[in-house]
Design a protein around this motif. Structure first.
Motif, mmCIF file in Angstrom:
data_model
loop_
_atom_site.group_PDB
_atom_site.id
_atom_site.type_symbol
_atom_site.label_atom_id
_atom_site.label_comp_id
_atom_site.label_asym_id
_atom_site.label_seq_id
_atom_site.Cartn_x
_atom_site.Cartn_y
_atom_site.Cartn_z
ATOM 1 N N ARG A 1 0.815 -1.220 0.000
ATOM 2 C CA ARG A 1 0.000 0.000 0.000
ATOM 3 C C ARG A 1 0.844 1.265 0.000
ATOM 4 N NH1 ARG A 1 -3.930 -1.190 4.988
ATOM 5 N NH2 ARG A 1 -4.792 0.866 4.348
ATOM 6 N N ASN A 2 2.119 1.160 0.461
ATOM 7 C CA ASN A 2 2.993 2.342 0.477
ATOM 8 C C ASN A 2 3.496 2.663 -0.930
ATOM 9 O OD1 ASN A 2 2.905 2.941 3.219
ATOM 10 N ND2 ASN A 2 4.543 1.464 3.695
ATOM 11 N N ASP A 3 3.403 3.922 -1.290
ATOM 12 C CA ASP A 3 3.918 4.388 -2.587
ATOM 13 C C ASP A 3 5.225 5.148 -2.342
ATOM 14 O OD1 ASP A 3 4.370 5.200 -5.124
ATOM 15 O OD2 ASP A 3 2.753 6.689 -5.182
ATOM 16 N N LEU A 4 6.353 4.512 -2.731
ATOM 17 C CA LEU A 4 7.668 5.107 -2.484
ATOM 18 C C LEU A 4 8.294 5.736 -3.725
ATOM 19 C CD1 LEU A 4 9.193 2.234 -0.285
ATOM 20 C CD2 LEU A 4 8.004 4.293 0.481
ATOM 21 N N THR A 5 7.502 5.879 -4.772
ATOM 22 C CA THR A 5 8.070 6.391 -6.026
ATOM 23 C C THR A 5 8.582 7.823 -5.895
ATOM 24 O OG1 THR A 5 5.840 7.039 -6.726
ATOM 25 C CG2 THR A 5 6.661 4.878 -7.448
ATOM 26 N N LYS A 6 7.960 8.606 -5.018
ATOM 27 C CA LYS A 6 8.372 10.005 -4.875
ATOM 28 C C LYS A 6 9.185 10.259 -3.602
ATOM 29 C CE LYS A 6 4.397 11.798 -7.462
ATOM 30 N NZ LYS A 6 3.246 12.728 -7.445
ATOM 31 N N VAL A 7 9.505 9.181 -2.870
ATOM 32 C CA VAL A 7 10.297 9.324 -1.640
ATOM 33 C C VAL A 7 11.781 9.231 -1.997
ATOM 34 C CG1 VAL A 7 10.753 8.399 0.655
ATOM 35 C CG2 VAL A 7 8.438 8.282 -0.315
ATOM 36 N N LEU A 8 12.528 10.228 -1.553
ATOM 37 C CA LEU A 8 13.956 10.285 -1.888
ATOM 38 C C LEU A 8 14.792 9.704 -0.753
ATOM 39 C CD1 LEU A 8 14.218 13.881 -3.414
ATOM 40 C CD2 LEU A 8 13.973 11.699 -4.624
ATOM 41 N N VAL A 9 15.745 8.851 -1.134
ATOM 42 C CA VAL A 9 16.716 8.344 -0.167
ATOM 43 C C VAL A 9 17.778 9.423 0.022
ATOM 44 C CG1 VAL A 9 18.447 6.566 0.308
ATOM 45 C CG2 VAL A 9 16.319 5.974 -0.883
ATOM 46 N N PRO A 10 18.045 9.851 1.253
ATOM 47 C CA PRO A 10 19.045 10.907 1.481
ATOM 48 C C PRO A 10 20.385 10.565 0.826
ATOM 49 C CG PRO A 10 17.853 10.429 3.508
ATOM 50 C CD PRO A 10 17.435 9.390 2.512
#
Length: 349
Positions: free
Chosen positions: A102-111
């Motif tokens: 269910r989590n959408d990580l496409t727009k989450v940036l890895v530092p």
């Protein structure tokens, strides 16, 4: 570096710093890990060493079966796995239960600092440190990097993230430590030539001395104090035998301690038959181990000069055969010791 340490016996074979702890609810941070400081003596060389297959372990700490082929295959599989995980962003994150799909990580940036740290872990640079000064420090392995809990990812569009960034484990390295004794003067000689007796006569050191033949197994360092506050350190190097440059006996373990000495003092038993051959053998072993080592400022102490007419005749003949200064002495009875120490000081200055 701790000048009070004299050997590497204090260093354990396996060392591990205290790890940090996980964070908790209500935005509570986990505690940081604690630095592990290892004290070593002056003259310690730290360098990277290939891991021993018998001690090889996975990143999880599980012991692996022995065998070069198995380890090579495992290493390739791990590298392939790392490449795949790099492409899969989910590998960076941990999900709340039942939220994996269910989590959408496409727009989450890895530092960026995490990517840089991971690249550094996967591509470590070979280490080599020469620790020669008291208080000198060297970083040989970095600790891990703590992750970010879900509050870190709160934004205007994501008010309650159900994922968190994983932390990264610290470095695991296999290192080799070698001690090369730091001393102004190195005593070089055959076994039972009287080096330990000489060191005990001129300095504050108390190496083992006995009336029966034996050889010192570890270097001793003594300090010679002069009245004008001048000091010099003298190292008793365990006795050398023919073939020491090929590591015969404990050759390399002994010879490496000579490399850092500014002045070489050859302790030769002048009462032996043709003692000058002992000097030639010692110089040859030094040069075969490290080219030009015997060309450093040198002095010959014709020890046991009190052992009758044979010693006196050998000394008189020897003086005419060499250009290296030769001083007759008796370390046992402390005869002519002051002349030896003052001559050594002149060579140092």
């Amino acid at each position: 570096v701790d000048e009070n340490e004299t050997s590497l016996n204090c260093v354990k074979q396996q060392l591990k710093a205290r790890p940090g702890t996980n964070g908790q609810g209500k935005s509570m941070h986990g505690s940081s890990g604690k630095d592990l400081i290892v004290k070593v003596p002056k003259g310690t060389i730290v360098r990277e060493a290939p891991p021993n297959p018998l001690l090889a372990k996975s990143n999880s700490g599980i012991e692996l079966p022995n065998g070069t082929g198995f380890l090579d295959t495992l290493e390739k599989d791990m590298q392939q796995d790392m490449r795949e995980r790099e492409q899969d962003k989910n590998s960076w994150f941990v999900h709340y239960p039942r939220w994996e799909d269910r989590n959408d990580l496409t727009k989450v940036l890895v530092p960026q600092e995490f990517k840089a740290f991971k690249w550094e872990l996967e591509n470590p640079k070979p280490l080599r440190f020469d620790l020669t000064e008291h208080g000198q420090r060297a970083l040989v392995a970095r600790g891990g990097l703590g992750g970010f809990g879900n509050p870190h990812f709160i934004s205007s569009t994501e008010r309650q993230p159900h994922y968190a960034l994983r932390g990264l484990a610290g470095q695991r390295r296999v290192l080799e430590l070698e001690l090369k004794t730091l001393a102004d003067v190195g005593l070089v000689g055959m076994p039972n030539a009287g080096k330990s007796t000489f060191l005990g006569a001129v300095s504050n050191a108390h190496p083992k001395i006995a009336p029966y033949p034996f050889t010192t197994l570890n270097p001793y360092i003594g300090t010679v104090d002069f009245r004008d506050t001048f000091q010099m350190t003298v190292a008793d190097i365990p006795g050398l035998i023919p073939g020491a440059h090929r590591n015969v006996g404990l050759g390399h373990s002994f010879l490496r301690h000579v490399e850092r000495s500014r002045v070489l003092v050859y302790i030769v038993d002048v009462s032996r038959h043709e003692p000058w051959n002992d000097l030639l053998a010692l110089q040859q072993e030094l040069d075969l181990y490290h080219k030009g080592l015997s060309s450093r400022p040198s002095l010959v102490v014709a020890n046991k000069a009190d052992m009758g007419d044979q010693a006196r005749q050998n000394f008189e003949r020897w003086q005419q055969m060499t250009s290296i200064p030769i001083i007759p002495a008796s370390a046992k009875y402390k005869k002519n010791i002051l002349k030896v120490t003052h001559t050594i000081r002149q060579l140092l200055e």
